[in-house]
Design a protein around this motif. Structure first.
Motif, PDB file in Angstrom:
ATOM      1  N   ASP A 108       0.822  -1.202   0.000  1.00 12.22           N
ATOM      2  CA  ASP A 108       0.000   0.000   0.000  1.00 12.22           C
ATOM      3  C   ASP A 108       0.860   1.257   0.000  1.00 12.22           C
ATOM      4  O   ASP A 108       0.568   2.222  -0.714  1.00 12.22           O
ATOM      5  CB  ASP A 108      -0.958  -0.022   1.188  1.00 12.22           C
ATOM      6  CG  ASP A 108      -2.179   0.850   0.970  1.00 12.22           C
ATOM      7  OD1 ASP A 108      -2.630   0.990  -0.187  1.00 12.22           O
ATOM      8  OD2 ASP A 108      -2.689   1.387   1.971  1.00 12.22           O
ATOM      9  N   VAL A 149      -6.159  -3.477  -2.190  1.00 13.21           N
ATOM     10  CA  VAL A 149      -4.886  -2.886  -2.610  1.00 13.21           C
ATOM     11  C   VAL A 149      -4.466  -3.442  -3.972  1.00 13.21           C
ATOM     12  O   VAL A 149      -3.970  -2.695  -4.820  1.00 13.21           O
ATOM     13  CB  VAL A 149      -3.796  -3.105  -1.534  1.00 13.21           C
ATOM     14  CG1 VAL A 149      -2.412  -2.713  -2.053  1.00 13.21           C
ATOM     15  CG2 VAL A 149      -4.139  -2.302  -0.277  1.00 13.21           C
ATOM     16  N   ALA A 164      -7.937   2.220   5.021  1.00 12.01           N
ATOM     17  CA  ALA A 164      -6.560   2.088   5.539  1.00 12.01           C
ATOM     18  C   ALA A 164      -6.517   2.452   7.014  1.00 12.01           C
ATOM     19  O   ALA A 164      -7.206   3.369   7.461  1.00 12.01           O
ATOM     20  CB  ALA A 164      -5.618   2.984   4.758  1.00 12.01           C
TER      21      ALA A 164
END
Length: 169
Positions: A108, A149, A164
């Motif tokens: 990420d 992701v 997130a």
């Protein structure tokens, strides 16, 4: 896991308290407490302490470059942690279960920085390690995030995911 810790660990307790503070919204204080603990643990301290602290500290940074630095430290430390050490902290845990999340976070961060080749490498590693995840809500959360992701990498999307972890301030 529902098994009780094998024994008290003041450093892990301090990390846990800082994490709780961060989750309650005081990310600045949580970050400072974890950075203070890091100065005591050091780059050569107990790998479980380093892995746990760095993994959680990364989540307290909105800047993907700052988060990446801590996530790299977490992965490096995980490579030095043994199952015996993990189970001294919490019986029934295995270091293999840490890797999906560690690689997910790296993927990420790299994605947000526009380094899609590195992001792809780490999302593939997260997928490889995903069978180590528990069949529970935590495992489901991580499996979903891995998929999310991976899709963002495929789209070359650099935006922060709404799902997130970490600070939004």
């Amino acid at each position: 896991m529902t098994t009780a810790p094998a024994g008290p660990d003041p450093t892990m307790q301090a990390i846990g308290q800082a994490i709780a503070e961060g989750r309650a919204g005081d990310t600045t204080s949580a970050r400072q407490k974890l950075l203070s603990l890091w100065s005591v643990i050091g780059a050569t301290g107990d790998p479980l302490h380093r892995c746990s602290l760095a993994h959680w500290l990364a989540d307290l940074y909105d800047d993907p470059a700052q988060a990446l630095a801590w996530d790299v430290r977490a992965l490096d430390a995980a490579d030095a942690v043994t199952d015996q050490r993990v189970q001294e902290h919490h019986a029934g845990l295995h270091i293999a279960g840490f890797y999906p999340s560690l690689h997910l976070n790296l993927a990420d961060n790299y994605r947000r920085l526009g380094s899609f080749e590195a992001a792809t490498e780490h999302i593939n590693a997260a997928r490889t390690h995903a069978p180590s995840l528990p069949q529970d809500s935590y495992g489901d959360l991580l499996r979903g995030a891995i998929q999310e992701v991976a899709e963002a990498i495929a789209l070359r999307d650099r935006s922060r995911r709404a799902s997130a972890p970490g600070s939004t301030a």
